[in-house]
Write a protein that holds these residues in place. Structure first.
Motif, PDB file in Angstrom:
ATOM      1  N   ALA A  94      65.654 102.047 125.607  1.00 11.60           N
ATOM      2  CA  ALA A  94      67.115 102.166 125.618  1.00 11.60           C
ATOM      3  C   ALA A  94      67.631 103.013 126.780  1.00 11.60           C
ATOM      4  O   ALA A  94      68.595 102.636 127.450  1.00 11.60           O
ATOM      5  N   ASP A  95      66.988 104.147 127.041  1.00 12.21           N
ATOM      6  CA  ASP A  95      67.505 105.016 128.097  1.00 12.21           C
ATOM      7  C   ASP A  95      67.374 104.365 129.471  1.00 12.21           C
ATOM      8  O   ASP A  95      68.253 104.529 130.329  1.00 12.21           O
ATOM      9  N   GLU A  96      66.305 103.590 129.689  1.00 11.82           N
ATOM     10  CA  GLU A  96      66.141 102.915 130.969  1.00 11.82           C
ATOM     11  C   GLU A  96      67.139 101.769 131.122  1.00 11.82           C
ATOM     12  O   GLU A  96      67.709 101.571 132.196  1.00 11.82           O
ATOM     13  N   ALA A  97      67.371 101.018 130.049  1.00 11.41           N
ATOM     14  CA  ALA A  97      68.359  99.933 130.107  1.00 11.41           C
ATOM     15  C   ALA A  97      69.747 100.496 130.361  1.00 11.41           C
ATOM     16  O   ALA A  97      70.527  99.943 131.150  1.00 11.41           O
ATOM     17  N   GLU A  98      70.071 101.605 129.713  1.00 10.87           N
ATOM     18  CA  GLU A  98      71.378 102.234 129.918  1.00 10.87           C
ATOM     19  C   GLU A  98      71.537 102.694 131.360  1.00 10.87           C
ATOM     20  O   GLU A  98      72.609 102.545 131.955  1.00 10.87           O
ATOM     21  N   ALA A  99      70.468 103.251 131.941  1.00  9.31           N
ATOM     22  CA  ALA A  99      70.539 103.719 133.326  1.00  9.31           C
ATOM     23  C   ALA A  99      70.728 102.552 134.290  1.00  9.31           C
ATOM     24  O   ALA A  99      71.462 102.653 135.277  1.00  9.31           O
ATOM     25  N   VAL A 100      70.059 101.433 134.016  1.00  4.61           N
ATOM     26  CA  VAL A 100      70.216 100.240 134.850  1.00  4.61           C
ATOM     27  C   VAL A 100      71.673  99.778 134.822  1.00  4.61           C
ATOM     28  O   VAL A 100      72.276  99.491 135.852  1.00  4.61           O
ATOM     29  N   VAL A 101      72.245  99.715 133.617  1.00  2.00           N
ATOM     30  CA  VAL A 101      73.622  99.251 133.487  1.00  2.00           C
ATOM     31  C   VAL A 101      74.596 100.265 134.091  1.00  2.00           C
ATOM     32  O   VAL A 101      75.576  99.900 134.745  1.00  2.00           O
ATOM     33  N   LEU A 102      74.321 101.543 133.876  1.00  6.52           N
ATOM     34  CA  LEU A 102      75.194 102.587 134.409  1.00  6.52           C
ATOM     35  C   LEU A 102      75.246 102.547 135.931  1.00  6.52           C
ATOM     36  O   LEU A 102      76.263 102.896 136.535  1.00  6.52           O
ATOM     37  N   ALA A 103      74.170 102.116 136.571  1.00  3.42           N
ATOM     38  CA  ALA A 103      74.158 101.987 138.030  1.00  3.42           C
ATOM     39  C   ALA A 103      75.099 100.889 138.512  1.00  3.42           C
ATOM     40  O   ALA A 103      75.459 100.851 139.686  1.00  3.42           O
ATOM     41  N   CYS A 104      75.502 100.007 137.615  1.00  2.39           N
ATOM     42  CA  CYS A 104      76.406  98.912 137.976  1.00  2.39           C
ATOM     43  C   CYS A 104      77.873  99.289 137.791  1.00  2.39           C
ATOM     44  O   CYS A 104      78.754  98.683 138.389  1.00  2.39           O
ATOM     45  N   CYS A 105      78.132 100.251 136.941  1.00  9.81           N
ATOM     46  CA  CYS A 105      79.489 100.756 136.705  1.00  9.81           C
ATOM     47  C   CYS A 105      79.343 102.136 136.096  1.00  9.81           C
ATOM     48  O   CYS A 105      78.620 102.300 135.107  1.00  9.81           O
ATOM     49  N   GLY A 106      80.031 103.122 136.663  1.00  9.73           N
ATOM     50  CA  GLY A 106      79.803 104.508 136.284  1.00  9.73           C
ATOM     51  C   GLY A 106      80.463 104.988 135.027  1.00  9.73           C
ATOM     52  O   GLY A 106      80.574 106.200 134.811  1.00  9.73           O
TER      53      GLY A 106
END
Length: 201
Positions: A46-58
């Motif tokens: 979960a934390d890695e998926a969230e970081a991937v998505v967060l890199a697309c929109c802050g």
């Protein structure tokens, strides 16, 4: 908030609006690569998926929402969820996301006049609105990027702050969709779950 992501996770994909490279990502990448990337995005911690998505929109709330709805059956479902979450961005979410954006730059090989013009345009925009100029350039050729950015800044400098914030939110949604499609297509297998970073300056 910084646009950086933890080591080992992909950064934002190549687009001029973040000085990420010469080519624009395809809106819908090749199905085979997308399927592989989506599979690993769905199965990442979960934390890695969230970081991937967060890199697309802050916006952290946006990223948590998109990641929380995994698994996605196909890329279109993921991008639809990305759009839906984007339309629910609050003013605070937009402020947070814009704080993570950075001004456009040019390759060092670009003419000095282009560097000067772009720097002046960004300075005028940021002085008026207090955040970086954001624009999605999907559909334009790389040799059109600079003209589109300069024209966009000139046009949008006349807006009132509330109007410009709404337009910026629309551009953020388009950027988030484009970036996420690019990440899923270009980080198949171990990359989505945490392989070496893409070189994206």
């Amino acid at each position: 908030m910084s646009s950086d992501v933890p080591a080992g996770l992909p950064k934002r994909p190549p687009t001029l609006h973040h000085t990420r490279g010469a080519g624009a990502p395809s809106a819908i990448p090749s199905q085979r690569r997308a399927d592989a990337g989506l599979e690993h995005f769905n199965s990442a911690p979960a934390d890695e998926a969230e970081a991937v998505v967060l890199a697309c929109c802050g916006s952290r709330r946006w990223a948590l929402r998109v990641a929380a709805h995994r698994p996605y059956p196909d890329l279109e479902s993921l991008l639809a969820a990305c759009d839906e979450a984007g339309y629910d961005l609050t003013p605070a979410d937009v402020h947070e996301a814009l704080a993570g954006e950075s001004s456009t730059g040019l390759p060092p090989s670009a003419p000095q006049a282009a560097h000067t013009a772009l720097a002046a345009a960004h300075a005028a925009y940021e002085s008026r609105f207090g955040h970086a100029f954001v624009i999605c350039l999907d559909g334009y050729r790389p040799d059109e990027y600079l003209d589109q950015v300069l024209a966009g800044i000139r046009s949008r400098l006349s807006h009132e702050p509330d109007e410009e914030r709404a337009i910026s939110a629309e551009e953020l949604r388009a950027l988030a969709r484009s970036r996420l499609a690019h990440v899923v297509a270009n980080h198949p297998e171990s990359d989505v779950a945490g392989a070496s970073e893409e070189s994206v300056a």
